[in-house]
Write an enzyme that holds these catalytic residues in place. Sequence first.
Site, mmCIF file in Angstrom:
data_model
loop_
_atom_site.group_PDB
_atom_site.id
_atom_site.type_symbol
_atom_site.label_atom_id
_atom_site.label_comp_id
_atom_site.label_asym_id
_atom_site.label_seq_id
_atom_site.Cartn_x
_atom_site.Cartn_y
_atom_site.Cartn_z
ATOM 1 C CG ASP A 15 -27.730 20.862 -9.936
ATOM 2 O OD1 ASP A 15 -26.960 19.825 -10.476
ATOM 3 O OD2 ASP A 15 -27.468 21.796 -9.726
ATOM 4 C CD GLU A 40 -25.564 27.559 -12.683
ATOM 5 O OE1 GLU A 40 -24.327 27.074 -12.497
ATOM 6 O OE2 GLU A 40 -26.156 27.246 -11.582
ATOM 7 C CG ASP A 81 -25.685 25.087 -16.062
ATOM 8 O OD1 ASP A 81 -24.554 25.010 -15.525
ATOM 9 O OD2 ASP A 81 -25.754 25.182 -17.108
ATOM 10 C CG ASP A 111 -22.662 20.548 -13.563
ATOM 11 O OD1 ASP A 111 -23.599 21.361 -13.831
ATOM 12 O OD2 ASP A 111 -22.853 19.992 -12.576
ATOM 13 N NE ARG A 118 -18.150 22.209 -7.243
ATOM 14 C CZ ARG A 118 -19.596 22.765 -7.726
ATOM 15 N NH1 ARG A 118 -20.274 21.895 -7.847
ATOM 16 N NH2 ARG A 118 -19.690 23.891 -7.475
ATOM 17 C CG ASP A 158 -28.806 25.425 -9.719
ATOM 18 O OD1 ASP A 158 -28.988 26.208 -8.798
ATOM 19 O OD2 ASP A 158 -28.129 24.419 -9.207
#
Length: 178
Positions: A109, A125, A107, A105, A25, A122
């Site tokens: 959070d 994930e 994953d 990142d 992102r 997450d």
Amino acid sequence: MSTAYPITGEIIQIHSYKHNGHIHRAWKETVVLSGSEQMVVGGNDRTIVTEADGRTWVTREPAICFFYAEHWFNIIAMIREEGVYYYCNISSPFVWDGEALKYIDYDLDIKVFPNMHYEILDEDEYERHRQEMNYPDVIDKILKNNVHKLIYWIKEQKGPFSPNTVQEWYKKFIMYQK
């Protein structure tokens, strides 16, 4: 030649990657409110975000972002009418290469509500990507330790979670908007 960190007042991009090196992102514009080798604080509002697949969207509210060189997380404080919400990314420490502030990142959070209630997000994930991208055990341990450190900060209202900290940075951000 670029410095080891972005300079206060500079408008920068933020790039988030995954462990495999692929872009995740990118935020188009963030104003640096404070820059040092240890920490970068930035502010943005209605900035364009580009996802890895090319889709774009625009952030909905002002945010103050805290990036660290020594902690494996970053903290985004979103300023809304009903209070400050925090989105904490478990991530690598930031690097600044003169092009963008960059981090990996990982994953996991933590979402923190204005009343300081928090939720870990997450986890599935994270486990899936840990297997797919072969996160080394040492990284897994560092990341899980930083989840605990972040929860401690939340409970003790340290750093960005301390009362009025985000509002003080937001006032500085407003000055750059004028």
